[in-house]
Design a protein around this motif. Structure first.
Motif, PDB file in Angstrom:
ATOM      1  N   GLY A  88      44.939  43.769  51.480  1.00 41.72           N
ATOM      2  CA  GLY A  88      45.250  42.351  51.432  1.00 41.72           C
ATOM      3  C   GLY A  88      46.498  42.036  50.639  1.00 41.72           C
ATOM      4  N   ASP A  89      46.644  40.746  50.311  1.00 40.14           N
ATOM      5  CA  ASP A  89      47.844  40.235  49.662  1.00 40.14           C
ATOM      6  C   ASP A  89      47.497  39.678  48.282  1.00 40.14           C
ATOM      7  OD1 ASP A  89      50.728  39.167  49.852  1.00 40.14           O
ATOM      8  OD2 ASP A  89      49.559  37.368  49.404  1.00 40.14           O
ATOM      9  N   ARG A  90      48.209  40.134  47.263  1.00 45.36           N
ATOM     10  CA  ARG A  90      47.906  39.719  45.895  1.00 45.36           C
ATOM     11  C   ARG A  90      48.082  38.213  45.710  1.00 45.36           C
ATOM     12  NH1 ARG A  90      49.949  43.144  40.967  1.00 45.36           N
ATOM     13  NH2 ARG A  90      47.828  43.957  41.157  1.00 45.36           N
ATOM     14  N   ALA A  91      49.146  37.637  46.237  1.00 43.72           N
ATOM     15  CA  ALA A  91      49.374  36.199  46.079  1.00 43.72           C
ATOM     16  C   ALA A  91      48.204  35.394  46.647  1.00 43.72           C
ATOM     17  CB  ALA A  91      50.675  35.803  46.762  1.00 43.72           C
ATOM     18  N   GLU A  92      47.677  35.846  47.786  1.00 44.02           N
ATOM     19  CA  GLU A  92      46.525  35.169  48.379  1.00 44.02           C
ATOM     20  C   GLU A  92      45.312  35.282  47.470  1.00 44.02           C
ATOM     21  OE1 GLU A  92      43.790  35.234  52.468  1.00 44.02           O
ATOM     22  OE2 GLU A  92      45.263  36.835  52.092  1.00 44.02           O
ATOM     23  N   HIS A  93      45.121  36.457  46.883  1.00 44.16           N
ATOM     24  CA  HIS A  93      43.972  36.668  46.002  1.00 44.16           C
ATOM     25  C   HIS A  93      44.083  35.815  44.740  1.00 44.16           C
ATOM     26  CE1 HIS A  93      43.478  40.852  48.045  1.00 44.16           C
ATOM     27  NE2 HIS A  93      43.080  39.855  48.810  1.00 44.16           N
ATOM     28  N   CYS A  94      45.306  35.627  44.238  1.00 47.11           N
ATOM     29  CA  CYS A  94      45.502  34.749  43.082  1.00 47.11           C
ATOM     30  C   CYS A  94      45.137  33.314  43.431  1.00 47.11           C
ATOM     31  CB  CYS A  94      46.948  34.824  42.599  1.00 47.11           C
ATOM     32  SG  CYS A  94      47.418  36.397  41.830  1.00 47.11           S
TER      33      CYS A  94
ATOM     34  N   CYS B  17      43.570  40.217  41.507  1.00 51.24           N
ATOM     35  CA  CYS B  17      44.199  39.170  40.695  1.00 51.24           C
ATOM     36  C   CYS B  17      43.125  38.416  39.919  1.00 51.24           C
ATOM     37  CB  CYS B  17      44.989  38.205  41.571  1.00 51.24           C
ATOM     38  SG  CYS B  17      45.887  36.934  40.644  1.00 51.24           S
ATOM     39  N   SER B  18      43.430  38.053  38.666  1.00 51.74           N
ATOM     40  CA  SER B  18      42.452  37.377  37.818  1.00 51.74           C
ATOM     41  C   SER B  18      43.001  36.094  37.214  1.00 51.74           C
ATOM     42  CB  SER B  18      42.011  38.308  36.681  1.00 51.74           C
ATOM     43  OG  SER B  18      41.393  39.469  37.179  1.00 51.74           O
ATOM     44  N   VAL B  19      42.102  35.137  36.989  1.00 52.87           N
ATOM     45  CA  VAL B  19      42.407  33.896  36.294  1.00 52.87           C
ATOM     46  C   VAL B  19      41.467  33.797  35.104  1.00 52.87           C
ATOM     47  CG1 VAL B  19      42.284  31.377  36.419  1.00 52.87           C
ATOM     48  CG2 VAL B  19      43.223  32.667  38.340  1.00 52.87           C
ATOM     49  N   LEU B  20      42.012  33.443  33.955  1.00 55.49           N
ATOM     50  CA  LEU B  20      41.195  33.255  32.750  1.00 55.49           C
ATOM     51  C   LEU B  20      41.509  31.870  32.196  1.00 55.49           C
ATOM     52  CD1 LEU B  20      39.184  34.959  30.982  1.00 55.49           C
ATOM     53  CD2 LEU B  20      41.101  35.285  29.414  1.00 55.49           C
ATOM     54  N   LEU B  21      40.473  31.044  32.021  1.00 53.88           N
ATOM     55  CA  LEU B  21      40.660  29.686  31.530  1.00 53.88           C
ATOM     56  C   LEU B  21      40.079  29.535  30.128  1.00 53.88           C
ATOM     57  CD1 LEU B  21      39.820  27.495  34.653  1.00 53.88           C
ATOM     58  CD2 LEU B  21      42.055  28.272  33.851  1.00 53.88           C
ATOM     59  N   ASP B  22      40.824  28.863  29.272  1.00 54.55           N
ATOM     60  CA  ASP B  22      40.364  28.583  27.915  1.00 54.55           C
ATOM     61  C   ASP B  22      39.463  27.357  27.954  1.00 54.55           C
ATOM     62  OD1 ASP B  22      40.017  28.220  25.212  1.00 54.55           O
ATOM     63  OD2 ASP B  22      42.012  27.344  24.893  1.00 54.55           O
ATOM     64  N   VAL B  23      38.152  27.587  27.906  1.00 58.65           N
ATOM     65  CA  VAL B  23      37.196  26.477  27.931  1.00 58.65           C
ATOM     66  C   VAL B  23      36.720  26.124  26.529  1.00 58.65           C
ATOM     67  CG1 VAL B  23      36.461  26.964  30.291  1.00 58.65           C
ATOM     68  CG2 VAL B  23      35.243  28.043  28.387  1.00 58.65           C
ATOM     69  N   ARG B  24      37.367  26.722  25.519  1.00 61.91           N
ATOM     70  CA  ARG B  24      37.094  26.443  24.105  1.00 61.91           C
ATOM     71  C   ARG B  24      35.637  26.701  23.734  1.00 61.91           C
ATOM     72  NH1 ARG B  24      40.150  20.769  23.255  1.00 61.91           N
ATOM     73  NH2 ARG B  24      38.582  20.617  21.601  1.00 61.91           N
ATOM     74  N   ALA B  25      35.096  27.795  24.282  1.00 65.29           N
ATOM     75  CA  ALA B  25      33.720  28.193  24.000  1.00 65.29           C
ATOM     76  C   ALA B  25      33.695  29.652  23.562  1.00 65.29           C
ATOM     77  CB  ALA B  25      32.843  27.991  25.234  1.00 65.29           C
ATOM     78  N   TYR B  26      32.512  30.175  23.281  1.00 66.58           N
ATOM     79  CA  TYR B  26      32.379  31.574  22.854  1.00 66.58           C
ATOM     80  C   TYR B  26      32.897  32.531  23.922  1.00 66.58           C
ATOM     81  CZ  TYR B  26      28.910  29.333  19.773  1.00 66.58           C
ATOM     82  OH  TYR B  26      28.273  28.516  18.889  1.00 66.58           O
ATOM     83  N   GLY B  27      32.867  32.096  25.160  1.00 65.22           N
ATOM     84  CA  GLY B  27      33.363  32.915  26.255  1.00 65.22           C
ATOM     85  C   GLY B  27      34.315  32.120  27.119  1.00 65.22           C
ATOM     86  N   ALA B  28      35.359  32.774  27.635  1.00 66.88           N
ATOM     87  CA  ALA B  28      36.303  32.125  28.545  1.00 66.88           C
ATOM     88  C   ALA B  28      35.783  32.238  29.975  1.00 66.88           C
ATOM     89  CB  ALA B  28      37.681  32.770  28.427  1.00 66.88           C
ATOM     90  N   LEU B  29      36.201  31.319  30.832  1.00 73.56           N
ATOM     91  CA  LEU B  29      35.812  31.353  32.240  1.00 73.56           C
ATOM     92  C   LEU B  29      36.801  32.221  33.001  1.00 73.56           C
ATOM     93  CD1 LEU B  29      34.149  30.345  34.673  1.00 73.56           C
ATOM     94  CD2 LEU B  29      35.696  28.365  34.768  1.00 73.56           C
ATOM     95  N   ALA B  30      36.308  33.283  33.606  1.00 76.78           N
ATOM     96  CA  ALA B  30      37.163  34.207  34.343  1.00 76.78           C
ATOM     97  C   ALA B  30      36.758  34.247  35.807  1.00 76.78           C
ATOM     98  CB  ALA B  30      37.056  35.612  33.753  1.00 76.78           C
ATOM     99  N   VAL B  31      37.758  34.311  36.684  1.00 74.79           N
ATOM    100  CA  VAL B  31      37.519  34.450  38.118  1.00 74.79           C
ATOM    101  C   VAL B  31      38.483  35.497  38.657  1.00 74.79           C
ATOM    102  CG1 VAL B  31      37.469  33.337  40.368  1.00 74.79           C
ATOM    103  CG2 VAL B  31      36.803  32.035  38.334  1.00 74.79           C
ATOM    104  N   ASP B  32      37.951  36.480  39.372  1.00 73.77           N
ATOM    105  CA  ASP B  32      38.757  37.525  40.001  1.00 73.77           C
ATOM    106  C   ASP B  32      38.808  37.288  41.500  1.00 73.77           C
ATOM    107  OD1 ASP B  32      38.834  38.873  37.479  1.00 73.77           O
ATOM    108  OD2 ASP B  32      36.836  39.678  37.903  1.00 73.77           O
ATOM    109  N   GLY B  33      39.985  37.453  42.098  1.00 72.63           N
ATOM    110  CA  GLY B  33      40.138  37.362  43.545  1.00 72.63           C
ATOM    111  C   GLY B  33      40.538  38.713  44.107  1.00 72.63           C
ATOM    112  N   TYR B  34      39.985  39.088  45.271  1.00 72.34           N
ATOM    113  CA  TYR B  34      40.231  40.431  45.803  1.00 72.34           C
ATOM    114  C   TYR B  34      39.788  40.516  47.257  1.00 72.34           C
ATOM    115  CZ  TYR B  34      35.396  40.382  44.195  1.00 72.34           C
ATOM    116  OH  TYR B  34      34.093  40.018  43.946  1.00 72.34           O
ATOM    117  N   ASP B  35      40.086  41.657  47.864  1.00 72.84           N
ATOM    118  CA  ASP B  35      39.577  41.965  49.199  1.00 72.84           C
ATOM    119  C   ASP B  35      38.400  42.902  49.028  1.00 72.84           C
ATOM    120  OD1 ASP B  35      39.323  43.361  51.873  1.00 72.84           O
ATOM    121  OD2 ASP B  35      40.929  41.938  52.328  1.00 72.84           O
ATOM    122  N   ILE B  36      37.297  42.594  49.679  1.00 72.96           N
ATOM    123  CA  ILE B  36      36.078  43.386  49.507  1.00 72.96           C
ATOM    124  C   ILE B  36      36.247  44.808  50.019  1.00 72.96           C
ATOM    125  CG2 ILE B  36      33.637  43.546  50.218  1.00 72.96           C
ATOM    126  CD1 ILE B  36      33.546  40.512  50.071  1.00 72.96           C
ATOM    127  N   ALA B  37      37.194  45.019  50.920  1.00 76.10           N
ATOM    128  CA  ALA B  37      37.385  46.348  51.488  1.00 76.10           C
ATOM    129  C   ALA B  37      38.010  47.337  50.509  1.00 76.10           C
ATOM    130  CB  ALA B  37      38.245  46.259  52.745  1.00 76.10           C
TER     131      ALA B  37
END
Length: 346
Positions: free
Chosen positions: A169-175, A144-164
């Motif tokens: 795992g559960d997608r809702a938890e990863h979000c 699951c990924s989150v992308l935030l509009d920080v109004r810059a040349y690049g957006a802030l992205a964060v991915d959630g996942y299970d390392i295995a």
């Protein structure tokens, strides 16, 4: 665990000139035509951002170990999430969390529109910033990924996942993990969220950036850069030309055409004539002085570099569905081009 960021999986995420231009300077006294297109972003957050890109980069818009030297600066802020460890990986800066969960932070491309098929996408607001929570692959994949509009040349992205693995795992938890980490990073480094950009970030190209970029104008505004605006052309698909002020590179497709150019001399924005009849909006692009010119048939964005040379990109819609996206499209092209000049990547 090393993962490529979501923006590089499958088709490119085509993320985001301000759509509804509010300037009132009309060269030669001519107002823009009544049918000048205005863009409206989709409610689910899957489209371009309509806000100006007038903010500094929070973190370095590139990969590599040096781009993750900020990790120790959020040790205290990450403690409530139970951080086990953190490290630079191939595609970003990774936190290992309890129960074998992972979160990867990266700032690669600007906030643009999604053109590929998604499994889910919905709007989100984190630390006062607008963005999207999205997934490309349907279950059993749990990434699951989150992308935030920080109004810059690049957006802030964060991915959630299970390392295995991607199907563990559960997608809702990863979000939720991705959202929580995004909030910590935003509050620490994004000015709009009350943070301060990491001091290791270079915010504008060096004065000799254009001269040092190998390959000329078609490498400064590259075929991969216009791809962010939906213009699909092959490597070498740019056509070099000249303008009265300097070299140009044009790209053509059935969707839209684009032209990149720069001034050979350091004339500044004042030395570049405005388009007759355009709706003109002066402003900032990141930390650089900028000017947006919108007409019924195109949108042009010009930025003034340290050398006083002016880099310009123009988006000319061809397909009907490209017309209301002109200013957003030219903006993401410029964002990628400027970020490449900063990092020295051709």
């Amino acid at each position: 665990m090393s993962r490529w960021p979501a923006v590089f999986t499958g088709l490119l995420l085509l993320t985001g000139c301000s759509t509804t231009i509010t300037g009132s300077a009309f060269p030669q006294g001519n107002a823009p035509q009544a049918d000048t297109p205005a863009y409206k972003a989709p409610a689910d957050g899957s489209g371009f951002s309509t806000d100006p890109l007038d903010q500094p980069l929070p973190l370095r818009s590139e990969t590599g170990k040096a781009a993750c030297d900020w990790l120790p600066l959020v040790t205290e802020e990450m403690k409530p999430l139970g951080t086990v460890s953190s490290e630079a990986v191939l595609s970003g800066c990774q936190f290992v969390l309890p129960n074998n969960k992972g979160a990867q932070v990266h700032v690669f491309g600007p906030y643009n529109r999604i053109t590929q098929k998604t499994s889910s996408v919905e709007p989100v607001q984190i630390a006062g910033l607008k963005g999207r929570v999205y997934t490309f692959d349907p279950p059993p994949v749990t990434f699951c990924s989150v992308l935030l509009d920080v109004r810059a040349y690049g957006a802030l992205a964060v991915d959630g996942y299970d390392i295995a693995g991607d199907e563990v795992g559960d997608r809702a938890e990863h979000c939720e993990i991705a959202k929580k980490v995004a909030e910590v990073i935003a509050k620490k480094f994004v000015p709009l969220a009350g943070g301060k950009p990491w001091e290791g970030v270079v915010q504008e190209p060096p004065a000799d950036a254009l001269a040092k970029m190998p390959g000329g104008i078609c490498e400064i505004v590259k075929f991969t850069h216009v791809n962010y605006a939906g213009i699909s052309v092959p490597r070498g698909g740019g056509k070099e030309g000249t303008t009265p002020l300097g070299p140009s590179c044009s790209y053509e497709s059935k969707y839209a055409n684009a032209v990149g150019s720069y001034t050979t001399a350091g004339v500044g924005l004042a030395g570049v004539p405005e388009k007759p009849g355009a709706r003109v909006t002066p402003g900032k692009f990141g930390v650089l002085p900028s000017r947006t010119e919108q007409t019924a048939t195109s949108c042009t964005l010009s930025v003034e570099l340290q050398s006083k040379q002016v880099l310009t990109t123009e988006f000319i819609p061809v397909a009907k569905d490209a017309k209301d996206k002109a200013c957003e499209s030219v903006r993401v092209t410029m964002a990628v081009s400027v970020a490449s000049l900063i990092s020295g990547i051709s």
